[in-house]
Write an enzyme that holds these catalytic residues in place. Structure first.
Site, PDB file in Angstrom:
ATOM      1  N   TYR A  18      -5.931   8.323   3.221  1.00 18.95           N
ATOM      2  CA  TYR A  18      -5.211   7.089   3.554  1.00 18.95           C
ATOM      3  C   TYR A  18      -6.074   6.212   4.466  1.00 18.95           C
ATOM      4  O   TYR A  18      -6.285   5.023   4.209  1.00 18.95           O
ATOM      5  CB  TYR A  18      -3.872   7.431   4.226  1.00 18.95           C
ATOM      6  CG  TYR A  18      -3.212   6.243   4.887  1.00 18.95           C
ATOM      7  CD1 TYR A  18      -2.726   5.180   4.128  1.00 18.95           C
ATOM      8  CD2 TYR A  18      -3.071   6.177   6.281  1.00 18.95           C
ATOM      9  CE1 TYR A  18      -2.130   4.078   4.737  1.00 18.95           C
ATOM     10  CE2 TYR A  18      -2.470   5.087   6.895  1.00 18.95           C
ATOM     11  CZ  TYR A  18      -2.007   4.044   6.119  1.00 18.95           C
ATOM     12  OH  TYR A  18      -1.433   2.959   6.728  1.00 18.95           O
ATOM     13  N   ALA A  71       0.860  -1.186   0.000  1.00 20.69           N
ATOM     14  CA  ALA A  71       0.000   0.000   0.000  1.00 20.69           C
ATOM     15  C   ALA A  71       0.890   1.228   0.000  1.00 20.69           C
ATOM     16  O   ALA A  71       2.087   1.141   0.272  1.00 20.69           O
ATOM     17  CB  ALA A  71      -0.887   0.021   1.261  1.00 20.69           C
ATOM     18  N   GLY A 113      -4.955  17.702  12.052  1.00 20.43           N
ATOM     19  CA  GLY A 113      -5.391  16.310  12.048  1.00 20.43           C
ATOM     20  C   GLY A 113      -4.535  15.373  12.885  1.00 20.43           C
ATOM     21  O   GLY A 113      -4.691  14.163  12.801  1.00 20.43           O
TER      22      GLY A 113
END
Ligand SMILES: NC(=O)c1ccc[n+]([C@@H]2O[C@H](COP(=O)([O-])OP(=O)(O)OC[C@H]3O[C@@H](n4cnc5c(N)ncnc54)[C@H](O)[C@@H]3O)[C@@H](O)[C@H]2O)c1
Length: 329
Positions: A141, A75, A282
Site C-alpha cells: 500500500y 484508492a 510492521g
C-alpha cells in the site's frame, strides 16, 4: 469550471465534496463504488460510476464539465490486503492513477491534489516526521502511494502537471452528513465506538510493550474537515500558480490506543471493553507528523485538533446513522 473528485463516495472524499460545494465550486464525482457508498455522494454533485483508469469516461467528463482540477482520493487503503493482494494495489492505486493523470493532461487539466499517506515513510527514525524524512514503506500500500508521488514529480517536470501531494496521518471524525463506514472496518476510532454502541464485544489492543508512556502505539489523528480545508487551500495554491509540493497533514500530537479508548468512554458515557493482544507486524510504536510546512506553504491551521472533538463528531454521526450508509461494519 468544475473540480473532479475521484473517490467522492468514500469517507474522506465525500466530506471534501461537501466543503467544495459550500465554497461555491461545481463538483463532479467519479467513483466505482468498490469501497464507497452511493448515498455518501452529495446530491448537488454530478456523479459518474466508473474507474479512474477508464480513459473514455474520464475524457468525456473532462469535456462535458470543463474540469480545471482533480482531487484524487480513489484508492484501496487496507494495509493487510495490500500484503496478500499486491497486484490489485499496484493496479488500482498506481496504474489507474497514471491513466487518470494522462487522460486529464490530454484534456488540458494540469492541477492535481493527491491523497498520499504517512505510510510512505515506513518505520520512522524520528518523530514528529518531517517531509524530508526518508521514505521506505513497509507494505505494498505504502509503495503504491510512493510510486504515485514519483510519477507526479516526473509528470510535473515533463508535462507541466502541477500537484500538491498531501501525506495524511490518521484521518478521523465526521461531519453531520459524512462519516466512516468501511467494511471491514480497520480504523481504531470507529472500532472503539462500535464497541461503545454494543455492536462489537471488545476492542483488540495490538501490543502493550512499546516504548511509549502506557506501552500502546501512538498515532496522530486529524479531523476530516481539517483535511478537507487543507485540500481547499492546496487547490487555491495551484490556481495561483504555486509550485508542486509534498506536505504532511497531521496535528503533531500523538494519542495512544489506551487514550483513544479512555476518550471514547468519556464521550459516550459507555463502557469499552478491550483485550490486549500481541503486536502486529510492521506497526511502528509512534507515527506523528510535523505539519509545519503545510502551515507555511498553505496557511493551514487545523481547527479541530482535540481528540475529544474528533471522537465526539464520529460518535454523533454513528448515533445518527446506526447502519452507516446501510452497511454494518
Ligand atoms: N483514512 C485514512 O486514515 C487515510 C490515511 C492516509 C491516506 N488515505 C488516503 O485517502 C484516500 C481516501 O481514503 P478513505 O479512507 O476515504 O478511503 P475509502 O475507501 O473510504 O474511499 C475511497 C473511494 O475510492 C473509490 N475507488 C477506489 N478505487 C477506485 C477506482 N480505481 N476508480 C474509482 N473509484 C475508486 C472507492 O469506491 C471509495 O469510495 C485514499 O487514497 C487513502 O489511501 C487515507
Amino acid at each position: 469550471m468544475a473540480v473532479l473528485v475521484t473517490g467522492g463516495a468514500g469517507y474522506i472524499g465525500s466530506a471534501f465534496v461537501e466543503q467544495l460545494l459550500a465554497a461555491g465550486e461545481e463538483v463532479v464525482v467519479l467513483d466505482d463504488l468498490s469501497r464507497g457508498h452511493r448515498a455518501a455522494v452529495h446530491p448537488k454533485a454530478a456523479f459518474y460510476e466508473g474507474r479512474t483508469g477508464d480513459r473514455a469516461l474520464v475524457g468525456r467528463i473532462a469535456r462535458d464539465h470543463r474540469l480545471d482540477a482533480c482531487a484524487h482520493f480513489a484508492a484501496f487503503a487496507y494495509v493487510g490486503e495490500s500484503v496478500t493482494e499486491p497486484a490489485r494495489y499496484f493496479d488500482n492505486n498506481f496504474t489507474q492513477a497514471q491513466i487518470l493523470f494522462e487522460t486529464l493532461l490530454a484534456a488540458g487539466v494540469k492541477r492535481v491534489v493527491f491523497s498520499s499517506t504517512c505510510a510512505t515513510y515506513g518505520v520512522p527514525s524520528r518523530v514528529p516526521i518531517p517531509e524530508s524524512h526518508p521514505q521506505w514503506p513497509i507494505n505494498p500500500y505504502g509503495w503504491s502511494k510512493l510510486f504515485v508521488e514519483r510519477l507526479l514529480e516526473s509528470f510535473d517536470r515533463a508535462y507541466g502537471l502541477r500537484f500538491v501531494s498531501l501525506r495524511y496521518f490518521n484521518a478521523a471524525g465526521a461531519t453531520a452528513r459524512c462519516g466512516e463506514a468501511h467494511s471491514p472496518e480497520t480504523h481504531l476510532i470507529p472500532l472503539v465506538l462500535a464497541v461503545a454502541a454494543g455492536r462489537r464485544p471488545k476492542v483488540s489492543v495490538f501490543g502493550d510493550d512499546y516504548d511509549t508512556p502506557d506501552g500502546t502505539a501512538i498515532r496522530d489523528y486529524i479531523h476530516i474537515e481539517d483535511l478537507g480545508e487543507a485540500h481547499l487551500l492546496a487547490l487555491a495554491h495551484l490556481r495561483r500558480g504555486g509550485a508542486s509540493r509534498f506536505l504532511n497533514l497531521g496535528n503533531g500530537t500523538g494519542y495512544s490506543v489506551l487514550e483513544v479508548i479512555e476518550t471514547a468512554r468519556r464521550v459516550t458515557g459507555r463502557d469499552v471493553p478491550f483485550e490486549k493482544v500481541g503486536r502486529r507486524e510492521g506497526d511502528p510504536p509512534r507515527l506523528v507528523g510535523d505539519a509545519t510546512l503545510a502551515r507555511e506553504v498553505l496557511g493551514w491551521v487545523p481547527k479541530r485538533p482535540s481528540l475529544e472533538a474528533i471522537v465526539r463528531s464520529a460518535w454523533d454521526w454513528m448515533q445518527a446513522h446506526p447502519d452507516g450508509y446501510g452497511v454494518r461494519s
